[in-house]
Design a protein around this motif. Structure first.
Motif, PDB file in Angstrom:
ATOM      1  N   PHE A 111       1.015  -1.522   0.250  1.00 49.96           N
ATOM      2  CA  PHE A 111      -0.097  -0.202   0.165  1.00 49.96           C
ATOM      3  C   PHE A 111       0.921   1.061  -0.094  1.00 49.96           C
ATOM      4  O   PHE A 111       1.824   1.261   0.703  1.00 49.96           O
ATOM      5  N   PHE A 112       0.664   1.922  -1.232  1.00 46.89           N
ATOM      6  CA  PHE A 112       1.532   3.049  -1.111  1.00 46.89           C
ATOM      7  C   PHE A 112       1.160   4.299  -0.329  1.00 46.89           C
ATOM      8  O   PHE A 112      -0.598   4.738  -0.955  1.00 46.89           O
ATOM      9  N   ASN A 113       1.911   4.903   0.374  1.00 48.86           N
ATOM     10  CA  ASN A 113       1.458   6.490   0.181  1.00 48.86           C
ATOM     11  C   ASN A 113       2.905   7.260  -0.549  1.00 48.86           C
ATOM     12  O   ASN A 113       3.795   7.343  -0.231  1.00 48.86           O
ATOM     13  N   GLN A 114       2.253   8.118  -1.605  1.00 45.49           N
ATOM     14  CA  GLN A 114       2.570   8.831  -1.988  1.00 45.49           C
ATOM     15  C   GLN A 114       3.419  10.132  -1.880  1.00 45.49           C
ATOM     16  O   GLN A 114       4.734  10.692  -1.771  1.00 45.49           O
ATOM     17  N   ASP A 115       2.801  10.660  -1.022  1.00 45.61           N
ATOM     18  CA  ASP A 115       3.049  11.786  -0.566  1.00 45.61           C
ATOM     19  C   ASP A 115       4.047  11.570   0.721  1.00 45.61           C
ATOM     20  O   ASP A 115       4.967  12.447   1.074  1.00 45.61           O
ATOM     21  N   ALA A 116       3.899  10.459   1.316  1.00 48.04           N
ATOM     22  CA  ALA A 116       5.531  10.758   2.411  1.00 48.04           C
ATOM     23  C   ALA A 116       6.828   9.797   1.983  1.00 48.04           C
ATOM     24  O   ALA A 116       7.055   9.248   2.773  1.00 48.04           O
ATOM     25  N   ASN A 117       6.162   8.992   0.811  1.00 42.04           N
ATOM     26  CA  ASN A 117       6.971   8.433  -0.129  1.00 42.04           C
ATOM     27  C   ASN A 117       7.377   6.842   0.659  1.00 42.04           C
ATOM     28  O   ASN A 117       8.537   6.745   1.309  1.00 42.04           O
ATOM     29  N   LYS A 118       6.119   6.382   1.335  1.00 42.42           N
ATOM     30  CA  LYS A 118       6.392   5.168   2.246  1.00 42.42           C
ATOM     31  C   LYS A 118       5.796   3.598   1.239  1.00 42.42           C
ATOM     32  O   LYS A 118       4.390   4.593   1.119  1.00 42.42           O
ATOM     33  N   VAL A 119       5.405   2.533   1.861  1.00 44.22           N
ATOM     34  CA  VAL A 119       4.909   1.707   1.189  1.00 44.22           C
ATOM     35  C   VAL A 119       5.003   0.861   2.101  1.00 44.22           C
ATOM     36  O   VAL A 119       5.876   0.166   3.414  1.00 44.22           O
ATOM     37  N   LEU A 120       3.972   0.303   3.073  1.00 46.60           N
ATOM     38  CA  LEU A 120       3.416  -0.656   3.780  1.00 46.60           C
ATOM     39  C   LEU A 120       2.711  -1.741   2.853  1.00 46.60           C
ATOM     40  O   LEU A 120       2.587  -2.037   2.514  1.00 46.60           O
ATOM     41  N   LEU A 121       4.445  -2.777   3.665  1.00 41.96           N
ATOM     42  CA  LEU A 121       3.940  -3.981   2.718  1.00 41.96           C
ATOM     43  C   LEU A 121       3.107  -5.055   4.215  1.00 41.96           C
ATOM     44  O   LEU A 121       3.800  -5.340   4.928  1.00 41.96           O
ATOM     45  N   LYS A 122       2.443  -5.681   3.459  1.00 37.92           N
ATOM     46  CA  LYS A 122       1.766  -7.265   4.280  1.00 37.92           C
ATOM     47  C   LYS A 122       2.140  -8.080   3.574  1.00 37.92           C
ATOM     48  O   LYS A 122       1.981  -9.016   2.629  1.00 37.92           O
ATOM     49  N   ASP A 123       2.815  -8.357   4.335  1.00 37.09           N
ATOM     50  CA  ASP A 123       2.540 -10.369   3.892  1.00 37.09           C
ATOM     51  C   ASP A 123       1.925 -11.658   4.095  1.00 37.09           C
ATOM     52  O   ASP A 123       2.331 -11.458   6.323  1.00 37.09           O
ATOM     53  N   TYR A 124       1.093 -12.098   3.965  1.00 45.64           N
ATOM     54  CA  TYR A 124       0.393 -12.590   4.603  1.00 45.64           C
ATOM     55  C   TYR A 124       0.762 -14.452   5.094  1.00 45.64           C
ATOM     56  O   TYR A 124      -0.096 -14.752   5.929  1.00 45.64           O
ATOM     57  N   LYS A 125       1.738 -14.680   3.892  1.00 40.29           N
ATOM     58  CA  LYS A 125       2.244 -15.798   4.556  1.00 40.29           C
ATOM     59  C   LYS A 125       3.033 -15.965   6.156  1.00 40.29           C
ATOM     60  O   LYS A 125       2.297 -17.175   6.702  1.00 40.29           O
ATOM     61  N   ASN A 126       3.826 -14.975   5.912  1.00 39.55           N
ATOM     62  CA  ASN A 126       4.626 -14.664   6.955  1.00 39.55           C
ATOM     63  C   ASN A 126       3.472 -13.960   8.259  1.00 39.55           C
ATOM     64  O   ASN A 126       4.107 -14.179   9.699  1.00 39.55           O
ATOM     65  N   LYS A 127       2.194 -13.607   8.148  1.00 41.10           N
ATOM     66  CA  LYS A 127       1.582 -12.803   9.032  1.00 41.10           C
ATOM     67  C   LYS A 127       2.803 -11.180   9.736  1.00 41.10           C
ATOM     68  O   LYS A 127       3.084 -11.768  10.871  1.00 41.10           O
ATOM     69  N   THR A 128       3.138 -10.518   8.917  1.00 43.87           N
ATOM     70  CA  THR A 128       4.315  -9.290   8.865  1.00 43.87           C
ATOM     71  C   THR A 128       4.019  -8.658   8.353  1.00 43.87           C
ATOM     72  O   THR A 128       3.157  -8.501   7.454  1.00 43.87           O
ATOM     73  N   GLU A 129       3.900  -7.704   8.604  1.00 44.50           N
ATOM     74  CA  GLU A 129       3.451  -5.966   8.491  1.00 44.50           C
ATOM     75  C   GLU A 129       4.927  -5.420   8.823  1.00 44.50           C
ATOM     76  O   GLU A 129       5.872  -5.291   9.412  1.00 44.50           O
ATOM     77  N   LYS A 130       5.482  -4.142   7.363  1.00 47.11           N
ATOM     78  CA  LYS A 130       6.833  -3.504   7.582  1.00 47.11           C
ATOM     79  C   LYS A 130       6.670  -2.346   6.620  1.00 47.11           C
ATOM     80  O   LYS A 130       5.591  -1.832   5.091  1.00 47.11           O
ATOM     81  N   THR A 131       6.891  -1.124   6.828  1.00 50.80           N
ATOM     82  CA  THR A 131       6.854   0.239   6.602  1.00 50.80           C
ATOM     83  C   THR A 131       8.281   0.237   5.658  1.00 50.80           C
ATOM     84  O   THR A 131       9.406   0.332   6.309  1.00 50.80           O
ATOM     85  N   PHE A 132       8.246   0.857   4.069  1.00 56.12           N
ATOM     86  CA  PHE A 132       9.536   1.174   3.852  1.00 56.12           C
ATOM     87  C   PHE A 132       9.745   2.231   3.105  1.00 56.12           C
ATOM     88  O   PHE A 132       8.295   2.910   2.200  1.00 56.12           O
ATOM     89  N   LEU A 133      10.937   3.411   3.023  1.00 58.17           N
ATOM     90  CA  LEU A 133      10.790   4.460   2.489  1.00 58.17           C
ATOM     91  C   LEU A 133      11.303   3.985   0.708  1.00 58.17           C
ATOM     92  O   LEU A 133      11.999   3.054   0.713  1.00 58.17           O
ATOM     93  N   VAL A 134      10.517   5.288   0.303  1.00 54.60           N
ATOM     94  CA  VAL A 134      11.300   4.803  -1.295  1.00 54.60           C
ATOM     95  C   VAL A 134      11.070   6.179  -1.651  1.00 54.60           C
ATOM     96  O   VAL A 134      10.784   7.142  -1.166  1.00 54.60           O
TER      97      VAL A 134
END
Length: 259
Positions: A111-134
């Motif tokens: 899920f992209f937040n283009q204003d903040a230059n971030k991506v929230l990545l949801k990994d359903y297999k491993n049940k994790t969430e992580k935000t990346f700067l882009v």
């Protein structure tokens, strides 16, 4: 062949036209036949629909790849890549990646937040969430295909010049570099088609023989669609040809219809 269909989807991002979205519209659909050496290994499809995200009408693109016949018996592949992106800016809102490649699986949404230059990545297999700067105006793998089809000045590139696009994939942003090789007419099942030729610059070694192991032929008309892809891999070679299409926004230009 583990990353077989990811590589194909990456190859087809090499498709260009002008700044405004004149190359495509909702309802467009492609089907490609993929060969691994002399083997008819599988097919890939790519289509674009309309959807709504954040109360905004957007494009929803869906890419699928799958093995068939004996290839499926030895190495089963069922891959799905999706992207929701803005109709005007082409900025992605969301991507989906569901793959099964010989038992290697992933099930992710970004899920992209283009204003903040971030991506929230949801990994359903491993049940994790992580935000990346882009980086600003970053694309996902599928939105890149449509972004480049409307890239400005591509028809004015000189032989040897390149275009670079920031793409988010596998938890990082990398620069996808594409070099213009020239123009050529090729024989397709639809007729003789004028093409622009590009070579993505890739990392040599485990997958590819050399940095310029890929060659992509793009229709030299307003559609800018991939007609043929060839790649020399570390083991074997890949070839993909456009098998069928529908819903093109512009006429498909051929010099001589195939009899």
């Amino acid at each position: 062949m583990k990353k077989y269909f990811f590589l194909f989807l990456l190859f087809i991002t090499v498709s260009f036209d002008s700044q405004k979205p004149v190359a495509y519209d909702a309802g467009e659909w492609f089907k490609f036949r993929i060969h691994y050496g002399f083997i008819n290994a599988g097919f890939a499809t790519l289509e674009i629909q309309e959807a709504v995200k954040n109360n905004i009408k957007v494009y929803h693109a869906i890419g699928k790849g799958y093995t068939v016949g004996m290839s499926r018996f030895f190495f089963k592949v069922d891959d799905t890549y999706e992207s929701y992106f803005d109709k005007v800016t082409n900025k992605p809102f969301q991507f989906v990646r569901k793959i099964d490649e010989g038992g290697y699986t992933k099930n992710q949404e970004g899920f992209f937040n283009q204003d903040a230059n971030k991506v929230l990545l949801k990994d359903y297999k491993n049940k994790t969430e992580k935000t990346f700067l882009v980086t600003e105006n970053v694309q996902d793998i599928i939105s890149t295909f449509y972004f480049l089809r409307n890239y400005p000045t591509i028809d004015k590139l000189k032989v040897g010049e390149s275009v670079v696009v920031d793409m988010f994939f596998d938890d990082e942003v990398f620069k996808f570099k594409l070099k213009f090789i020239g123009r050529e007419d090729i024989a397709t099942k639809f007729g003789i088609a004028p093409c622009m030729i590009f070579r993505p610059i890739v990392q040599s070694g485990r997958v590819f023989k050399e940095e310029e192991s890929l060659t992509v032929w793009i229709s030299d008309d307003e559609n800018k669609i991939p007609l043929r892809i060839k790649a020399s891999l570390a083991v074997g070679s890949i070839k993909a040809d456009l098998e069928n299409f529908k819903g093109l926004k512009n006429p498909f230009m051929v010099k001589l219809e195939k009899k």
